[in-house]
Design an enzyme around this catalytic site. Structure first.
Site, PDB file in Angstrom:
ATOM      1  N   ASP A 144      -9.421   0.577   1.538  1.00 14.41           N
ATOM      2  CA  ASP A 144      -8.488   0.122   2.587  1.00 14.41           C
ATOM      3  C   ASP A 144      -8.853   0.563   3.853  1.00 14.41           C
ATOM      4  O   ASP A 144      -8.617   1.653   4.509  1.00 14.41           O
ATOM      5  CB  ASP A 144      -7.133   0.745   2.221  1.00 14.41           C
ATOM      6  CG  ASP A 144      -5.928   0.256   3.250  1.00 14.41           C
ATOM      7  OD1 ASP A 144      -5.927  -1.063   3.537  1.00 14.41           O
ATOM      8  OD2 ASP A 144      -4.981   0.902   3.389  1.00 14.41           O
ATOM      9  N   LYS A 190      -4.613  -1.482   9.825  1.00 14.65           N
ATOM     10  CA  LYS A 190      -4.849  -1.599   8.397  1.00 14.65           C
ATOM     11  C   LYS A 190      -5.081  -3.085   7.955  1.00 14.65           C
ATOM     12  O   LYS A 190      -5.224  -3.543   6.893  1.00 14.65           O
ATOM     13  CB  LYS A 190      -3.740  -1.035   7.455  1.00 14.65           C
ATOM     14  CG  LYS A 190      -3.441   0.115   7.638  1.00 14.65           C
ATOM     15  CD  LYS A 190      -4.301   1.095   7.041  1.00 14.65           C
ATOM     16  CE  LYS A 190      -3.610   2.548   7.198  1.00 14.65           C
ATOM     17  NZ  LYS A 190      -4.404   3.646   6.264  1.00 14.65           N
ATOM     18  N   HIS A 231      -3.951  14.353   0.146  1.00 14.06           N
ATOM     19  CA  HIS A 231      -4.046  13.318   1.291  1.00 14.06           C
ATOM     20  C   HIS A 231      -2.994  13.387   2.402  1.00 14.06           C
ATOM     21  O   HIS A 231      -3.063  13.427   3.406  1.00 14.06           O
ATOM     22  CB  HIS A 231      -4.468  11.963   0.533  1.00 14.06           C
ATOM     23  CG  HIS A 231      -4.424  10.893   1.884  1.00 14.06           C
ATOM     24  ND1 HIS A 231      -5.590  10.851   2.714  1.00 14.06           N
ATOM     25  CD2 HIS A 231      -3.634  10.039   2.395  1.00 14.06           C
ATOM     26  CE1 HIS A 231      -5.157   9.795   3.668  1.00 14.06           C
ATOM     27  NE2 HIS A 231      -4.153   9.439   3.419  1.00 14.06           N
ATOM     28  N   TYR A 288       1.379   3.711  14.813  1.00 13.39           N
ATOM     29  CA  TYR A 288       2.497   3.843  13.523  1.00 13.39           C
ATOM     30  C   TYR A 288       3.785   4.050  13.666  1.00 13.39           C
ATOM     31  O   TYR A 288       4.623   3.990  12.724  1.00 13.39           O
ATOM     32  CB  TYR A 288       1.663   4.706  12.573  1.00 13.39           C
ATOM     33  CG  TYR A 288       1.677   6.163  12.741  1.00 13.39           C
ATOM     34  CD1 TYR A 288       2.554   6.717  11.805  1.00 13.39           C
ATOM     35  CD2 TYR A 288       1.380   6.699  14.165  1.00 13.39           C
ATOM     36  CE1 TYR A 288       2.917   7.942  11.774  1.00 13.39           C
ATOM     37  CE2 TYR A 288       1.734   8.234  13.986  1.00 13.39           C
ATOM     38  CZ  TYR A 288       2.445   8.981  13.208  1.00 13.39           C
ATOM     39  OH  TYR A 288       2.667  10.175  12.855  1.00 13.39           O
ATOM     40  N   GLN A 300      -4.358   3.044  14.477  1.00 15.98           N
ATOM     41  CA  GLN A 300      -2.984   3.565  13.636  1.00 15.98           C
ATOM     42  C   GLN A 300      -2.423   4.730  14.390  1.00 15.98           C
ATOM     43  O   GLN A 300      -1.226   4.682  14.476  1.00 15.98           O
ATOM     44  CB  GLN A 300      -3.750   4.098  12.339  1.00 15.98           C
ATOM     45  CG  GLN A 300      -2.515   4.588  11.458  1.00 15.98           C
ATOM     46  CD  GLN A 300      -3.326   5.254  10.145  1.00 15.98           C
ATOM     47  OE1 GLN A 300      -4.636   5.212  10.029  1.00 15.98           O
ATOM     48  NE2 GLN A 300      -2.467   6.051   9.285  1.00 15.98           N
ATOM     49  N   THR A 341      -9.364  -5.131   3.338  1.00 20.57           N
ATOM     50  CA  THR A 341      -9.103  -4.067   2.254  1.00 20.57           C
ATOM     51  C   THR A 341     -10.153  -4.780   1.257  1.00 20.57           C
ATOM     52  O   THR A 341      -9.976  -6.013   0.683  1.00 20.57           O
ATOM     53  CB  THR A 341      -7.896  -4.171   1.741  1.00 20.57           C
ATOM     54  OG1 THR A 341      -6.951  -3.658   2.695  1.00 20.57           O
ATOM     55  CG2 THR A 341      -7.729  -3.390   0.468  1.00 20.57           C
ATOM     56  N   GLU A 362     -10.432   4.225   3.097  1.00 23.48           N
ATOM     57  CA  GLU A 362      -9.581   4.966   2.147  1.00 23.48           C
ATOM     58  C   GLU A 362      -9.911   4.490   0.704  1.00 23.48           C
ATOM     59  O   GLU A 362      -9.922   3.438   0.259  1.00 23.48           O
ATOM     60  CB  GLU A 362      -8.094   4.518   2.659  1.00 23.48           C
ATOM     61  CG  GLU A 362      -7.637   5.020   3.879  1.00 23.48           C
ATOM     62  CD  GLU A 362      -6.208   4.761   4.139  1.00 23.48           C
ATOM     63  OE1 GLU A 362      -5.656   4.152   3.580  1.00 23.48           O
ATOM     64  OE2 GLU A 362      -5.557   5.655   4.869  1.00 23.48           O
ATOM     65  N   TYR A 393       1.075   5.872  -0.568  1.00 22.77           N
ATOM     66  CA  TYR A 393       0.790   6.942   0.003  1.00 22.77           C
ATOM     67  C   TYR A 393       0.857   8.278  -0.914  1.00 22.77           C
ATOM     68  O   TYR A 393       1.885   8.958  -0.718  1.00 22.77           O
ATOM     69  CB  TYR A 393       1.527   7.095   1.202  1.00 22.77           C
ATOM     70  CG  TYR A 393       1.161   8.119   2.589  1.00 22.77           C
ATOM     71  CD1 TYR A 393      -0.248   8.283   2.815  1.00 22.77           C
ATOM     72  CD2 TYR A 393       2.383   9.074   2.903  1.00 22.77           C
ATOM     73  CE1 TYR A 393      -0.533   9.072   3.692  1.00 22.77           C
ATOM     74  CE2 TYR A 393       1.939   9.890   3.801  1.00 22.77           C
ATOM     75  CZ  TYR A 393       0.650   9.873   4.386  1.00 22.77           C
ATOM     76  OH  TYR A 393       0.510  11.037   5.270  1.00 22.77           O
ATOM     77  N   ASP A 451       0.895  -1.111   0.166  1.00 25.79           N
ATOM     78  CA  ASP A 451       0.110  -0.114  -0.205  1.00 25.79           C
ATOM     79  C   ASP A 451       1.032   1.287  -0.013  1.00 25.79           C
ATOM     80  O   ASP A 451       1.876   1.484   0.788  1.00 25.79           O
ATOM     81  CB  ASP A 451      -0.878   0.042   0.974  1.00 25.79           C
ATOM     82  CG  ASP A 451      -1.986   0.907   1.069  1.00 25.79           C
ATOM     83  OD1 ASP A 451      -2.634   1.383   0.086  1.00 25.79           O
ATOM     84  OD2 ASP A 451      -2.584   1.429   2.019  1.00 25.79           O
ATOM     85  N   ARG A 461      -8.337   4.493  12.715  1.00 26.82           N
ATOM     86  CA  ARG A 461      -7.434   5.517  12.933  1.00 26.82           C
ATOM     87  C   ARG A 461      -6.939   5.649  14.181  1.00 26.82           C
ATOM     88  O   ARG A 461      -5.756   6.242  14.698  1.00 26.82           O
ATOM     89  CB  ARG A 461      -8.301   6.885  12.540  1.00 26.82           C
ATOM     90  CG  ARG A 461      -8.703   7.102  11.126  1.00 26.82           C
ATOM     91  CD  ARG A 461      -7.614   6.969  10.099  1.00 26.82           C
ATOM     92  NE  ARG A 461      -8.240   7.150   9.067  1.00 26.82           N
ATOM     93  CZ  ARG A 461      -7.297   6.646   7.732  1.00 26.82           C
ATOM     94  NH1 ARG A 461      -6.160   6.212   7.785  1.00 26.82           N
ATOM     95  NH2 ARG A 461      -7.898   7.210   6.655  1.00 26.82           N
ATOM     96  N   ARG A 465       1.200  16.300  12.301  1.00 29.39           N
ATOM     97  CA  ARG A 465       2.317  16.915  12.791  1.00 29.39           C
ATOM     98  C   ARG A 465       2.434  18.257  12.589  1.00 29.39           C
ATOM     99  O   ARG A 465       3.430  19.025  12.711  1.00 29.39           O
ATOM    100  CB  ARG A 465       3.572  16.179  11.917  1.00 29.39           C
ATOM    101  CG  ARG A 465       3.827  14.781  12.358  1.00 29.39           C
ATOM    102  CD  ARG A 465       4.906  14.426  11.321  1.00 29.39           C
ATOM    103  NE  ARG A 465       4.362  14.086   9.749  1.00 29.39           N
ATOM    104  CZ  ARG A 465       3.721  13.263   9.140  1.00 29.39           C
ATOM    105  NH1 ARG A 465       3.379  12.123  10.040  1.00 29.39           N
ATOM    106  NH2 ARG A 465       3.552  13.324   8.106  1.00 29.39           N
TER     107      ARG A 465
HETATM  108 CA    CA Z   1      -4.212   2.977   2.363  1.00 32.45          CA
END
Ligand code: CA
Length: 419
Positions: A230, A250, A132, A241, A237, A254, A198, A127, A125, A234, A141
């Site tokens: 996906d 995740k 996004h 993460y 995650q 999916t 997602e 990004y 997967d 959250r 952040r």
């Molecule tokens: Ca994804």
């Protein structure tokens, strides 16, 4: 390219997602037919397995479609992909000589159950949508550090779980996991409260490879595309993460759409990637249009109610193409197999209604959005059904992917109770 007319009348309607121009590949069954490979045309499915045993199509000397999955065919390579598409275009064209024989090999889609169209051998997967990555980075952040320093130079990704990929229509059980909210002193084990989607496209590797691929080789090795949702927890995650990336957040599921839309069917919709802020290194540098102009839409239907559109965007907003992701994937010498699935990463456009996740639509749960039913949402609630739709618009025809749908069921009371 204009609409190619078929003797299957339903395929000639301007809004039919499966005209002769499309010919997507899937696996279906009915009450009397075991799962088998089929091709969508109009509102029916053409039984490829039986067509092969009847000698109407001959991809090789042996039986390629004996098993219910497209991996064996994908692994044969581009020459065979072109040959099968050419033969199907002949057989199903308006002036085909074989209508009478072929009519017996058609099954109404409404009678069919769809299965996984291929065995997912690996799942990676990425990004790769700048909007996004910027939105999520800003939430996590701050805007100053939103894009990681590597982001404009490589399509970053992580290795996912092939075992978690399911076909459209599969129910999705809200997961339990380890969470730690801002007001918690210590983590706790609980059902996810920030369960999300997602909106992605999945690219499927056809030709196996063993070693670094050029960008053109990578593009040639992609057999086709599916819609991909996906599902993402959250809250799980956010806790897990750093520093190795998403893991259990995740791994619940999916979902992919049931029809593989071939790269050949998408050729007329090729488009360039956006302007580059920094030149990419040579092995990733754009050599031609390798993105596709595909309108995308997300709908959400609360239990027992009508669906509302919650997001609309287009695959053409991506910063990196699937070919660039595949080329990057192989730089280390990583081998790829027929059935390798590459998720594009969440596809978000520049405006609020272009955002491909609830995390972004509700800005981390701070700005609930309103459905056409009047209800509001921050994240998915139990009983909600989410669907993705994709359409490429041609001259008098459209290319569709079928549904990519899943209903979210309540978390189990106790995930370790096996009685
Ligand atoms: Ca994804």
């Amino acid at each position: 390219m204009p609409l190619l007319k078929s003797w299957v009348e339903s395929a000639n309607a301007a809004d039919c997602p499966f005209p002769l121009n499309n010919l997507p590949y899937g696996v279906f069954s009915t009450g009397t037919l075991q799962p088998r490979c089929g091709v969508a045309i109009g509102d029916v499915i053409f039984d490829i397995k039986t067509a092969e045993s009847a000698g109407l199509i001959a991809v090789t000397d042996g039986a390629v479609f004996a098993k219910p999955g497209w991996n064996a065919f994908m692994a044969l390579g581009n020459t065979h992909w072109v040959a099968l598409r050419k033969r199907l275009l002949e057989l199903l064209a308006e002036d085909s000589d074989e209508k009478d024989v072929l009519s017996e090999l058609l099954t109404p889609m409404s009678d069919a159950t769809m299965h996984m169209p291929f065995q997912v051998t690996e799942y990676t997967d990425f990004y790769a949508s700048r909007n996004h990555a910027f939105n999520v980075g800003t939430m996590f952040r701050g805007a100053e550090n939103a894009l990681p320093p590597n982001w404009l130079h490589i399509p970053i990704g992580y290795n996912g779980r092939a075992s978690s990929v399911v076909v459209s229509g599969s129910d999705i059980r809200r997961p339990w996991g380890q969470l730690k909210g801002p007001n918690d002193d210590l983590p706790r084990f609980a059902p996810s409260q920030r369960f999300d989607i997602e909106l992605e496209m999945g690219a499927i590797v056809g030709n196996p490879s063993d070693g670094p691929l050029t960008l053109q080789e990578a593009d040639d090795n992609i057999f086709g595309y599916v819609l991909l949702n996906d599902w993402s927890a959250r809250d799980i995650q956010a806790w897990e993460y750093q520093p190795l990336g998403p893991f259990q957040a995740k791994a619940t599921a999916t979902t992919i759409s049931p029809w593989i839309v071939t790269t050949a069917a998408l050729e007329p919709f090729r488009c360039d990637a956006p302007e580059r802020e920094y030149d990419l290194l040579d092995h990733l540098k754009d050599t031609g249009p390798m993105l596709f102009d595909i309108d995308l839409r997300v709908t959400l239907a609360p239990e027992g109610q009508d669906a509302s559109t919650i997001a609309e965007t287009n695959y053409n907003v991506m910063y990196y193409s699937a070919a660039q992701q595949l080329a990057h994937h192989t730089t280390s010498g990583c081998s790829m197999r027929a059935g390798d699935l590459l998720g594009s990463g969440t596809i978000s456009g520049p405006e609020k209604h272009n955002r491909g996740s609830l995390l972004e639509l509700s800005w981390g749960g701070k700005e609930p959005f309103t459905l056409e039913t009047g209800e509001t949402r921050n994240f998915i609630e139990d009983g909600d059904t989410l669907n993705l739709e994709g359409r490429a618009k041609g001259d008098g025809y459209v290319i569709g992917f079928g549904d990519c749908i899943g209903k979210v069921l309540p978390a189990l009371d106790d995930p370790y109770n096996r009685s």
